[in-house]
Design a protein around this motif. Structure first.
Motif, mmCIF file in Angstrom:
data_model
loop_
_atom_site.group_PDB
_atom_site.id
_atom_site.type_symbol
_atom_site.label_atom_id
_atom_site.label_comp_id
_atom_site.label_asym_id
_atom_site.label_seq_id
_atom_site.Cartn_x
_atom_site.Cartn_y
_atom_site.Cartn_z
ATOM 1 N N UNK A 274 8.619 45.588 39.369
ATOM 2 C CA UNK A 274 9.169 45.217 40.678
ATOM 3 C C UNK A 274 8.711 43.830 41.113
ATOM 4 N N UNK A 275 7.851 43.196 40.320
ATOM 5 C CA UNK A 275 7.366 41.873 40.692
ATOM 6 C C UNK A 275 8.523 40.871 40.696
ATOM 7 N N UNK A 276 8.601 40.070 41.752
ATOM 8 C CA UNK A 276 9.634 39.054 41.850
ATOM 9 C C UNK A 276 10.995 39.575 42.263
ATOM 10 N N UNK A 277 11.087 40.851 42.635
ATOM 11 C CA UNK A 277 12.364 41.427 43.061
ATOM 12 C C UNK A 277 12.171 42.122 44.402
ATOM 13 N N UNK A 278 13.209 42.813 44.859
ATOM 14 C CA UNK A 278 13.195 43.528 46.131
ATOM 15 C C UNK A 278 12.828 42.586 47.282
#
Length: 593
Positions: A274-278
């Motif tokens: 999930x790093x760099x997203x959401x």
């Protein structure tokens, strides 16, 4: 002896006195200042009382903290993403979400299953890390991820899966889902904290698709039965492992929920993937009583997204908007009642199909709202292979097949006298077509009747109300019918076209073809995906060549998003909630310079 230290002692004593006086003065100022009054609950921040609960809800500490934070001064007055939904919130719980579209959509963002479907309908791991299937297709061993946490900070483990499966296998679950009978046959065994084994009564290659159902937290619901869960306060204060968690339920003047706000889950963001997203931090779902009100809310700028709530031609005209369209998980077909001797004759079914120019009929009567169908599977799925037979429109060939079919009754020429065969032929020249009483279906049925009249067949159209329509379908009281069949998200056609599903499943017309039934059974047992794909291709070929039914059209799912939101893509839909599959890539558009 102390005389030499007299002045030092006096200075030390004075310093102590000054320090104590200062401390007493500061303490008196703090206690005399009035403390801020705790905020009183408002209609927007309070949960509605549930009339079905038999005891007062026990607040969940993490859920309560989430709600308090959501209603505090740090709340964004207008969340970045605001979508309109038609309906009401009942239970934000994956075990009941299929009963209510609003619950289904919102719950999909809060909860996760062991597996999920990708943009082609294929199963990929989610809470599971690895899957091993026994050679006989009976045992499924699942290794769970060890980096998953619940939204209240509790670690996810095999106990949560075992508990969820115990609810699904409870005989009471059959009251809520037609899959209850199947789940009752599944045995779940915990091997260690992150290892499970499922044992099936018989091979079912689509079992991983069923494991996409959301998992519940055992620690928050320990001891709760499925019957109790249906009325449990958890349904309006859920805890999941998904990317978003419940932030607030806002009530209207009638004390009904009007808005559901979700906040990005900090626990989910700790995952490596999930790093760099959401980048969307908050989502807001506004509930409307009907499609017209939702569309008006979109035009007024109150919401910036709308899902499948109005005719597609109306949506295409909306300014500053993008319309994303995909086949909905539903196929509308013209089915035959095989209990009628005439429809057991393959050449009759083929003739009736070839006499129809389905693409032209569908385009003329339903326009851009649907797409004509050419497979028992929906476009976009990994198994979809359109067959050329469904595109053919050949009146001459249809008449030849009808003539070859003779009396329309399989083997009638060998078992009946000429007079009896003539009577059968005369009787079979008139059919009835059962439809739901809708203007578009009436028009489509009238066109079908015109085409079949070219074969010398008269068609009586029976347009009936919803209750009578459902009853006649389920009891087999029809000759032909137009029916919307839910597309099988697991690509298993068993419930629709296997002879064993007549009377208990959705094989309403008692279709019974040996080749098709055998291919369905083989595909259900085959655990190797490449072999299963070959069986699905053979199955679609046989379905067309035998003219098991006549595919008419796919309903379309339209998702409208304003230009404020970027990064949206819509792939295969096993459910309309799958529009959120790529929400991690959605972002707010940069303001114009």
């Amino acid at each position: 002896m102390l005389r030499g230290f007299r002045w030092q002692f006096i200075l030390l004593t004075l310093a102590i006195v000054v320090f104590m006086a200062s401390a007493l003065f500061r303490l008196s100022r703090q206690t005399s200042q009035p403390q801020p009054e705790a905020p009183k609950p408002t209609a927007e921040s309070s949960l509605p009382a549930t009339t079905e609960a038999t005891e007062a809800p026990r607040p969940n500490p993490s859920a309560t903290a989430s709600l308090e934070t959501a209603t505090g001064p740090s709340i964004e007055p207008t969340p970045a993403y605001r979508e309109g939904l038609v309906g009401t919130v009942r239970r934000l719980n994956p075990l009941f979400a299929h009963l209510n579209p609003v619950d289904r959509d919102i719950s999909s963002l809060i909860f996760e299953g062991l597996f999920a479907t990708n943009d082609y309908g294929e199963v990929v791991p989610r809470l599971a890390e690895q899957l091993v299937i026994s050679a006989d297709g009976i045992a499924y061993v699942v290794k769970l991820r060890e980096d998953i946490g619940w939204q209240d900070g509790t670690a996810f483990s095999a106990d949560d899966v075992v508990y969820t499966m115990s609810l699904l296998s409870d005989t009471e679950f059959a009251r809520f889902s037609p899959d209850g009978a199947f789940w009752a046959t599944v045995e779940t065994q915990k091997l260690n904290e992150y290892l499970l084994r499922f044992r099936l009564a018989q091979p079912l290659s689509s079992f991983p698709h069923l494991l996409t159902i959301g998992i519940l937290p055992e620690h928050a619901l320990r001891g709760t039965t499925i019957a109790q869960l249906a009325q449990h306060p958890f349904n309006l204060s859920p805890i999941g492992t998904g990317p978003f968690q419940l932030a607030a339920l806002q009530l209207g003047a009638d004390n009904a929920i009007r808005t559901v706000e979700l906040a990005r889950s900090p626990i989910f963001l700790e995952r490596q993937e999930s790093q760099g997203s959401y980048s969307l931090t908050r989502l807001s779902f506004h509930l409307y009583p009907n499609a017209e009100a939702a569309l008006a809310g979109y035009k007024a700028g109150l919401i910036n997204a709308l899902a499948n709530l109005a005719p597609r031609d109306q949506l295409l005209d909306l300014p500053h908007s993008q319309v994303y369209t995909q086949a909905a998980p539903s196929i509308v077909m013209l089915i035959f009642n095989w209990k009628e001797t005439s429809f057991a004759e393959r050449r009759l079914r083929q003739a009736l199909s070839l006499s129809l120019d389905v693409p032209e009929l569908v385009a003329r009567r339903l326009g851009a709202a649907v797409a004509y169908a050419d497979s028992p599977y929906t476009p976009g799925s990994s198994v979809y292979l359109p067959h050329p037979f469904w595109r053919r429109h050949d009146i001459a060939q249809a008449r030849a097949l009808l003539e070859a079919a003779g009396s329309f009754a399989a083997g009638a020429e060998a078992t009946e006298s000429d007079a009896e065969a003539a009577d059968l032929e005369g009787a079979a020249a008139r059919f009835s077509l059962l439809i739901a009483d809708e203007i578009t279906l009436r028009n489509l049925a009238a066109d079908i009747a015109t085409h079949w009249r070219q074969l010398g067949i008269e068609l009586e159209i029976e347009a009936v109300g919803a209750d009578e329509y459902t009853n006649r379908l389920s009891t087999g009281r029809f000759e032909t019918a137009i029916v919307a069949l839910p597309a099988a998200s697991d690509f298993d056609l068993y419930r629709h076209w296997h002879p064993a599903q007549y009377g208990s499943g959705q094989n309403y017309g008692a279709a019974s073809n040996h080749e098709v039934a055998e291919l369905i059974e083989k595909a259900r047992r085959e655990i190797y995906s490449s072999r299963r794909a070959a069986l699905h291709q053979q199955l679609q070929d046989a379905f067309a060549e035998e003219a098991i039914a006549i595919p008419l059209y796919y309903r379309l799912f339209s998702f409208v998003v304003s230009d404020q939101i970027e990064g949206v893509q819509v792939g295969f839909l096993a459910s309309p909630a799958d529009r959120f599959r790529g929400i991690g890539d959605w972002r707010m558009a940069a303001p114009p310079s």
